[in-house]
Design a protein around this motif. Sequence first.
Motif, PDB file in Angstrom:
ATOM      1  N   ALA A 711       0.842  -1.204   0.000  1.00 33.58           N
ATOM      2  CA  ALA A 711       0.000   0.000   0.000  1.00 33.58           C
ATOM      3  C   ALA A 711       0.878   1.256   0.000  1.00 33.58           C
ATOM      4  O   ALA A 711       1.884   1.314   0.714  1.00 33.58           O
ATOM      5  CB  ALA A 711      -0.893   0.007   1.238  1.00 33.58           C
ATOM      6  N   PRO A 712       0.579   2.300  -0.829  1.00 37.56           N
ATOM      7  CA  PRO A 712       1.402   3.515  -0.885  1.00 37.56           C
ATOM      8  C   PRO A 712       1.310   4.311   0.407  1.00 37.56           C
ATOM      9  O   PRO A 712       0.267   4.317   1.068  1.00 37.56           O
ATOM     10  CB  PRO A 712       0.791   4.297  -2.057  1.00 37.56           C
ATOM     11  CG  PRO A 712      -0.610   3.797  -2.138  1.00 37.56           C
ATOM     12  CD  PRO A 712      -0.569   2.364  -1.730  1.00 37.56           C
ATOM     13  N   THR A 716       3.753  10.235   0.946  1.00 37.58           N
ATOM     14  CA  THR A 716       4.330  10.155  -0.408  1.00 37.58           C
ATOM     15  C   THR A 716       3.292  10.555  -1.448  1.00 37.58           C
ATOM     16  O   THR A 716       3.595  11.283  -2.408  1.00 37.58           O
ATOM     17  CB  THR A 716       4.820   8.726  -0.674  1.00 37.58           C
ATOM     18  OG1 THR A 716       5.757   8.365   0.334  1.00 37.58           O
ATOM     19  CG2 THR A 716       5.472   8.618  -2.044  1.00 37.58           C
ATOM     20  N   VAL A 717       2.065  10.051  -1.256  1.00 34.82           N
ATOM     21  CA  VAL A 717       1.003  10.412  -2.201  1.00 34.82           C
ATOM     22  C   VAL A 717       0.749  11.909  -2.178  1.00 34.82           C
ATOM     23  O   VAL A 717       0.590  12.564  -3.231  1.00 34.82           O
ATOM     24  CB  VAL A 717      -0.279   9.635  -1.861  1.00 34.82           C
ATOM     25  CG1 VAL A 717      -1.452  10.115  -2.710  1.00 34.82           C
ATOM     26  CG2 VAL A 717      -0.065   8.139  -2.047  1.00 34.82           C
ATOM     27  N   VAL A 721       1.238  14.476  -5.258  1.00 32.48           N
ATOM     28  CA  VAL A 721       0.157  15.307  -5.823  1.00 32.48           C
ATOM     29  C   VAL A 721       0.563  16.776  -5.858  1.00 32.48           C
ATOM     30  O   VAL A 721       0.392  17.487  -6.864  1.00 32.48           O
ATOM     31  CB  VAL A 721      -1.134  15.106  -5.010  1.00 32.48           C
ATOM     32  CG1 VAL A 721      -2.207  16.094  -5.454  1.00 32.48           C
ATOM     33  CG2 VAL A 721      -1.632  13.671  -5.169  1.00 32.48           C
ATOM     34  N   VAL A 722       1.113  17.237  -4.702  1.00 28.23           N
ATOM     35  CA  VAL A 722       1.527  18.656  -4.651  1.00 28.23           C
ATOM     36  C   VAL A 722       2.625  18.919  -5.673  1.00 28.23           C
ATOM     37  O   VAL A 722       2.617  19.932  -6.393  1.00 28.23           O
ATOM     38  CB  VAL A 722       1.995  19.005  -3.224  1.00 28.23           C
ATOM     39  CG1 VAL A 722       2.606  20.415  -3.212  1.00 28.23           C
ATOM     40  CG2 VAL A 722       0.839  18.914  -2.247  1.00 28.23           C
ATOM     41  N   GLY A 723       3.591  17.968  -5.751  1.00 30.14           N
ATOM     42  CA  GLY A 723       4.671  18.140  -6.727  1.00 30.14           C
ATOM     43  C   GLY A 723       4.156  18.176  -8.154  1.00 30.14           C
ATOM     44  O   GLY A 723       4.637  18.950  -8.989  1.00 30.14           O
ATOM     45  N   SER A 724       3.153  17.294  -8.400  1.00 25.84           N
ATOM     46  CA  SER A 724       2.582  17.274  -9.758  1.00 25.84           C
ATOM     47  C   SER A 724       1.915  18.600 -10.081  1.00 25.84           C
ATOM     48  O   SER A 724       2.029  19.123 -11.205  1.00 25.84           O
ATOM     49  CB  SER A 724       1.571  16.132  -9.870  1.00 25.84           C
ATOM     50  OG  SER A 724       2.197  14.899  -9.633  1.00 25.84           O
ATOM     51  N   ILE A 725       1.191  19.123  -9.095  1.00 25.23           N
ATOM     52  CA  ILE A 725       0.506  20.419  -9.336  1.00 25.23           C
ATOM     53  C   ILE A 725       1.534  21.527  -9.603  1.00 25.23           C
ATOM     54  O   ILE A 725       1.403  22.352 -10.532  1.00 25.23           O
ATOM     55  CB  ILE A 725      -0.393  20.769  -8.143  1.00 25.23           C
ATOM     56  CG1 ILE A 725      -1.541  19.742  -8.053  1.00 25.23           C
ATOM     57  CG2 ILE A 725      -0.944  22.182  -8.263  1.00 25.23           C
ATOM     58  CD1 ILE A 725      -2.383  19.897  -6.820  1.00 25.23           C
TER      59      ILE A 725
END
Length: 794
Positions: A711-712, A716-717, A721-725
């Motif tokens: 399970a992640p 990290t998730v 997500v923040v990094g992707s944004i």
Amino acid sequence: VCCFYIVLEIFIHSVKGLNVCTSGSATSCEECLLIHPSCAWCAQEDFGQARTLNSRCDFSQNLQKRGCDDPFIENPRSGSSLLRSKPLSSKGSGVTQYDVIQIYPQKISLSLRPGDQTSFEVQVRPVEDYPVDLYYLMDLSLSMKDDLDTIRNLGTKLAEEMRKLTSNFRLGFGSFVDKNISPFSYTAPKYQDNPCNGYKLFPNCVPTFGFRHLLSLTDKVDRFNEEVQKQLVSRNRDAPEGGFDAILQAAVCKEKIGWRKEAYHLLVFATDDVPHLALDGKLGGLVHPHDGQCHLNDKNEYSAANMMDYPSLALLGEKLAENNIFLIFAVTKRHYVLYKNLTALIPGTTVEILDQDSKNIIQLIVNAYNNIRSKVELSVWDHPEDLNLAFTATCQDGQPLTGLRKCADLKIGDTVSFNITVDARGCPPKGTRKGFIIRPVGFKDRLEVSVDYRCDCSCTYYTKSNSSRCNSAGTYSCGMCHCEPGYLGARCECEEGEVDHQHLSACREAEGKQVCSGRGECSCNQCLCYESEFGKIYGTFCECDDFSCARHKGILCSGHGECHCGECKCHAGYIGDNCNCSTETASCASDDGKICSGRGSCVCGRCQCTEPGAFGDTCEKCPTCPDACGTKRECIECRLFNTGRLADNQTCQRMCKDEIITVETLKTDDSNTVQCVYKTENDCVMKFTYSEHANGQSVLTALKEPECAVAPNAMTVLLAVVGSILLMGIVLLAIWKLVITIHDRREFARFQSARSRARYEMASNPVYKQSIPSHPMETDFHMHSIKSCNGGVH
């Protein structure tokens, strides 16, 4: 009971059309009653067909339907009646001591028809404050010297403890060593008066003796202490002692020991070694078995010690039970197991562990007494061999326990009951009366049971010889004529030898057939069938017999049916021409309760597998079946992880007997194995393989743990997500910047182009001449004017 027998008769009559009563071919009422307990006889004179000898024997309801009136139906039933039934007592001592009743009833009578069961109930209640006789039998061999010192004041202390349990207590004392012959004792002349002669540790002791009765049962406990004070130890040669000689003498010498009839009899046997048993005496030349009699002489010593062998366990148990004696083995710990095994062979016996110096003897006796009083066990005496007895005990919990005749964990005053079913297997000679006794082990109370057999019919009391109903040529009994020699017919109306064509025609089954089927003679208008060494020939035309039926392995009707007129009439549970095919399906049931595991059919008690690839006694093995993985999955779940359907109902060990091997990595390259995969409750994947070895054993190879995806991590998730944004924002800004930069560069290029053209135009204008300003501001203003003019020119 009546309804039970009606149902039984209907059941027997409906089984494959077989009527055990009519097929028995009974020729008398007594013969009919012996066929089956449900069979009845019609003694009515005008009943049935005159030529049918067995028509009078049938089920009672069939006889009624065929016109037999109830008063003429002979169908005796088994029963019981009370002869003495005094109520149970509640207290043992006092003025009613000799009228204490601990068993109810005390006497009954049974009337038994063979095969017809009857039952009765027995109640037992151990009363409070019942008198107790305790005889202390002590090993006085040299190894018990410290024990003798300990019990010198035993009488007083023991009496104090026992009077807490009963107000009427008596105590006696006896001792034993062993037979005074070789090889059991030292027999050389120098040892005759002192067997300890030359023994440095204890140089003086009394001569060896078998058994010595020292004190008869008495309530004067000081006498016990006095006798014990006088005793000295002796010495024998081998380790085992002659204690069983002493036990038997203490049991059978009732008058000298002083056993009371109205008391519990406790015999305490204290020793620190094993006993000699029957046949050991042959080592000393004693070949005569023990006779079970009392052999105490005037000195109260066992006089036959050197003449007879030691008693057997069977003889010992018989004499103890006969005299209502509870035997308590008080033995050291190292011999506890041996004596514990002996208690299983001698009824009414218990064993307790004795300290090395007998310090715990009082508590030992009290515990043993309480243990004995907490049990009730029935014993049967003089049991006739032709009677079957079955017991069902109902103890304090009220639950019937079939097959048991014993209740334990009782309190004084508790009442327990036993249901006893009796069944006679046959009829003894006429006038025979038998009986037996039921007695609680160790109790003087008993139930006397007298038995008479109902093997005769009441209609036989009206038997008449040379009866006119039989043409004065026979005896009339129970509705039938039994003709004198030379006479035949239902009413003895014919004489032997009267044969004519009319009679012969009546003896043929059809025209052209043989007279009496060739197996009998025609006499008096009826066939008289020949006797046969193979069985019985019968029928109106002698057309039937009980031996010309199909056989299986040489056995007529496979032993599971009756041969009736050339056809096997199978017993319940069997079918087929020779009754060799069982309809029972229990042997075809697999562990999961299905017939042949759902992969075949049960034929004659054996599975015939129809599913391709299935085999085994119940078709339970089938690696190639579609449901193989599903079936084995349940075993994997319950055996390895204690989950699944089988884990809940605790049938895992019963249904899953395959060998399961756990591995870290599962090999899948074996072509002889079935690969199985399933998803667990936790969304993990479990893998295993299924194979069958040459020896017929199923083998499952499974992963130790299911394979689960990791399970992640939540942080990290979130960071992803923040990094992707942010990355997307940066990319968008970069694209926007790129677009703006391209646009600006294009605009700048246009501007440069326009500027270049303006310079060219100014350079090529002949009218224009640049002024020289005296002040910088003038210069800027002058240039602006030029640009304005140029713009105006355009």
